[in-house]
Design an enzyme around this catalytic site. Structure first.
Site, PDB file in Angstrom:
ATOM      1  N   LYS A 183     -36.637 -46.628 -24.872  1.00 39.51           N
ATOM      2  CA  LYS A 183     -37.737 -46.184 -24.007  1.00 39.51           C
ATOM      3  C   LYS A 183     -37.247 -45.089 -23.089  1.00 39.51           C
ATOM      4  O   LYS A 183     -36.145 -45.184 -22.543  1.00 39.51           O
ATOM      5  CB  LYS A 183     -38.194 -47.392 -23.171  1.00 39.51           C
ATOM      6  CG  LYS A 183     -39.218 -47.104 -22.114  1.00 39.51           C
ATOM      7  CD  LYS A 183     -40.618 -47.465 -22.563  1.00 39.51           C
ATOM      8  CE  LYS A 183     -41.712 -46.904 -21.698  1.00 39.51           C
ATOM      9  NZ  LYS A 183     -41.930 -45.450 -21.921  1.00 39.51           N
TER      10      LYS A 183
ATOM     11  N   LYS B 221     -34.489 -40.850 -24.835  1.00 42.66           N
ATOM     12  CA  LYS B 221     -34.938 -39.668 -24.074  1.00 42.66           C
ATOM     13  C   LYS B 221     -35.237 -38.532 -25.027  1.00 42.66           C
ATOM     14  O   LYS B 221     -34.592 -38.408 -26.074  1.00 42.66           O
ATOM     15  CB  LYS B 221     -33.845 -39.213 -23.102  1.00 42.66           C
ATOM     16  CG  LYS B 221     -34.375 -38.327 -21.982  1.00 42.66           C
ATOM     17  CD  LYS B 221     -35.058 -39.172 -20.915  1.00 42.66           C
ATOM     18  CE  LYS B 221     -35.507 -38.389 -19.733  1.00 42.66           C
ATOM     19  NZ  LYS B 221     -35.675 -39.271 -18.561  1.00 42.66           N
TER      20      LYS B 221
ATOM     21  N   THR C 246     -42.519 -43.744  -9.777  1.00 46.30           N
ATOM     22  CA  THR C 246     -41.139 -43.351  -9.481  1.00 46.30           C
ATOM     23  C   THR C 246     -40.974 -43.217  -7.972  1.00 46.30           C
ATOM     24  O   THR C 246     -40.038 -43.759  -7.370  1.00 46.30           O
ATOM     25  CB  THR C 246     -40.771 -42.035 -10.195  1.00 46.30           C
ATOM     26  OG1 THR C 246     -41.087 -42.183 -11.585  1.00 46.30           O
ATOM     27  CG2 THR C 246     -39.301 -41.704 -10.054  1.00 46.30           C
TER      28      THR C 246
ATOM     29  N   ASN D 177     -43.478 -34.449  -9.531  1.00 47.43           N
ATOM     30  CA  ASN D 177     -44.143 -35.759  -9.486  1.00 47.43           C
ATOM     31  C   ASN D 177     -43.487 -36.678  -8.464  1.00 47.43           C
ATOM     32  O   ASN D 177     -44.149 -37.208  -7.567  1.00 47.43           O
ATOM     33  CB  ASN D 177     -44.133 -36.385 -10.892  1.00 47.43           C
ATOM     34  CG  ASN D 177     -44.615 -37.826 -10.875  1.00 47.43           C
ATOM     35  OD1 ASN D 177     -43.865 -38.739 -10.588  1.00 47.43           O
ATOM     36  ND2 ASN D 177     -45.893 -38.029 -11.140  1.00 47.43           N
TER      37      ASN D 177
ATOM     38  N   SER E 153     -43.980 -48.200 -16.476  1.00 51.22           N
ATOM     39  CA  SER E 153     -44.209 -47.892 -17.898  1.00 51.22           C
ATOM     40  C   SER E 153     -44.160 -49.171 -18.730  1.00 51.22           C
ATOM     41  O   SER E 153     -44.948 -49.360 -19.659  1.00 51.22           O
ATOM     42  CB  SER E 153     -43.132 -46.941 -18.423  1.00 51.22           C
ATOM     43  OG  SER E 153     -43.501 -45.600 -18.210  1.00 51.22           O
TER      44      SER E 153
HETATM   45  N1  GLU Z   1     -38.847 -40.185 -17.330  1.00 53.01           N
HETATM   46  C1  GLU Z   1     -38.808 -41.309 -16.439  1.00 53.01           C
HETATM   47  C2  GLU Z   1     -37.373 -41.662 -16.117  1.00 53.01           C
HETATM   48  O1  GLU Z   1     -36.485 -40.843 -16.190  1.00 53.01           O
HETATM   49  C3  GLU Z   1     -39.656 -42.486 -16.914  1.00 53.01           C
HETATM   50  C4  GLU Z   1     -39.346 -43.049 -18.249  1.00 53.01           C
HETATM   51  C5  GLU Z   1     -40.373 -44.045 -18.745  1.00 53.01           C
HETATM   52  O2  GLU Z   1     -41.340 -44.293 -18.036  1.00 53.01           O
HETATM   53  O3  GLU Z   1     -40.203 -44.562 -19.850  1.00 53.01           O
HETATM   54  O4  GLU Z   1     -37.068 -42.756 -15.692  1.00 53.01           O
END
Ligand code: GLU
Length: 426
Positions: free
Chosen positions: A82, A118, A202, A233, A360
């Protein structure tokens, strides 16, 4: 012109300060402290899978441009991988690998049934039209479709991607799958199965960490002077939350410059004027550089932009007594050491920014069960998760006499190492 200059400097810095090697060194250290044999490190030092794709996109002027994208899946011993997808000109293969490892650590820290993944595409969305972005998003999903899915690897937003991009990606996957698949991706608009509270998650998580850190240092967040580097964001929601809590937000920045006022900035005005990429400083004449902002007077500093911002060059000049990392990888290993030696409480990225993936996860659970929770339920669950994780890591750092980053890596890596062992991989 200005944009190119800013991007070049970040790229150069990231080339010199390789985030993958420093992450690997900290993982090695954490595993050694936990008493795991070297083969566990050999397994975890790189993603299990890394896919590179080339995506042809018909541009608005009729030409075809080929974009390069990546998807890294670090470790799926605990569950599906994820993590977000970033659209940025500075994306590199190594960076995406490091980001996938950090996602594994975040999932371990907040105890989610996931491993880390990622994605990244080398592009500059600030210079692309809506139609070109849609074509790129859909093309990327088609290119990686074999290795992703609601039970394999679940993407989400990251730098310069948003709920609209998630919607296009979900739609493309659903068309290929011939089935509506909301659980394929998180960070979707609410009407397409997104979760309440995901967009600000976040920043909410970072705010909770700031409050916990302040308690440890007997500092009141109300009245504290805060600098937030980055107005995307995380940075924008965070400035708002802290401002509403009574903190004095004295500094903010974007990719082009920074604003500082010891009396406090007009956050509501700035939020109103920022564009969708978080740019706002262009509206002002007497701006500072990001470098100057980081060294300005404050109680709490939150780097919420990109990697390698606090380095051995400026760590000695940081004025804050608490640094909370909302961005991924903003502080180098040497700088972590300097800040810790100076008695500054550094709350690491893999803990502080884990609120995003936590909500998420809530979104994915709601999609899987087809039953949706209220904003209050989400906020309560997020609060519990973040407070517990913060204190576990704070106590681990104290008991094992290590800094909070190493403590976070120790907590984050343990479940993944155990799961890999039970599966017979190591
Ligand atoms: N891109 C965000 C992070 O770096 C969220 C990742 C997600 O929600 O899966 O944590």
């Amino acid at each position: 012109m200005v944009a190119e200059k800013a991007a070049d400097t970040t790229k150069e810095r990231n080339n010199q300060l390789d985030v993958l090697s420093s992450t690997q060194a900290t993982i090695k250290n954490a595993l050694e402290k936990l008493g795991y044999p070297d083969e566990v490190y050999e397994l975890l030092k790189e993603p299990l899978r890394m896919m590179t794709v080339r995506i042809p996109v018909r541009m608005d002027d009729g030409s075809t441009k080929i974009f390069t994208g990546y998807r890294a899946q670090h470790n799926d011993a605990v569950g599906p991988t994820k993590g977000g997808i970033r659209f940025h000109p500075d994306v590199t293969e190594k960076e995406v690998k490091a980001l996938s490892i950090w996602m594994s650590l975040k999932a371990g820290i907040v105890d989610l049934p996931y491993g880390g993944g990622k994605g990244g595409i080398i592009c500059d969305p600030r210079e692309m039209s809506f139609r070109e972005l849609e074509a790129l998003s859909r093309g990327y999903v088609r290119a990686i479709s074999q290795i992703v899915g609601p039970t394999k690897d679940i993407p989400a937003p990251d730098v310069f991607t948003n709920s609209q991009i998630m919607a296009w990606m979900m739609d493309e996957y659903s068309r290929m799958d011939e089935f509506n698949s909301p659980g394929f991706i998180t960070g979707k608009p609410i009407v397409l199965g997104g979760s309440h509270g995901r967009e600000s998650a976040t920043a909410k998580g970072v705010t909770i960490c700031i409050n916990e850190a302040a308690k440890k240092r007997n500092l009141s967040v109300k009245g504290a002077k805060v600098i937030v580097q980055g107005f995307g964001n995380a940075g924008s929601f965070l400035s708002k939350f802290l401002h509403d809590e009574g903190a004095i937000v004295v500094g903010i920045s974007d990719a082009y410059g920074a604003l500082y006022d010891p009396e406090g900035l007009d956050i509501d005005y700035l939020l109103d004027r920022r564009d969708s990429f978080g740019t706002v400083t262009k509206l002002f004449n007497n701006t500072l550089t990001n470098k100057e902002l980081l060294e300005s007077e404050c109680d709490i500093l939150v780097p919420a932009a990109v990697e390698n911002q606090i380095t051995k060059e400026n760590a000695h000049n940081i004025k804050a007594s608490i640094v909370v990392e909302a961005a991924n990888g903003p502080t180098t290993t040497e700088a972590t050491k300097i800040l810790t030696e100076r008695g500054i409480l550094l709350v690491p990225d893999v803990l502080a920014s884990a609120g995003g993936v936590t909500v998420s996860y809530f979104e994915w659970v709601q999609n899987n069960q087809g039953y949706y929770w209220t904003e209050e339920e989400i906020e309560e669950k997020l609060l519990q998760t973040m407070v517990k994780s913060f204190n576990t890591i704070y106590d681990t750092a104290h008991n094992r006499k290590v800094d909070m980053r190493l403590a976070a890596y120790m907590v984050g890596v343990r479940k993944m190492a155990e799961a890999s062992r039970f599966r017979g991989w190591v």
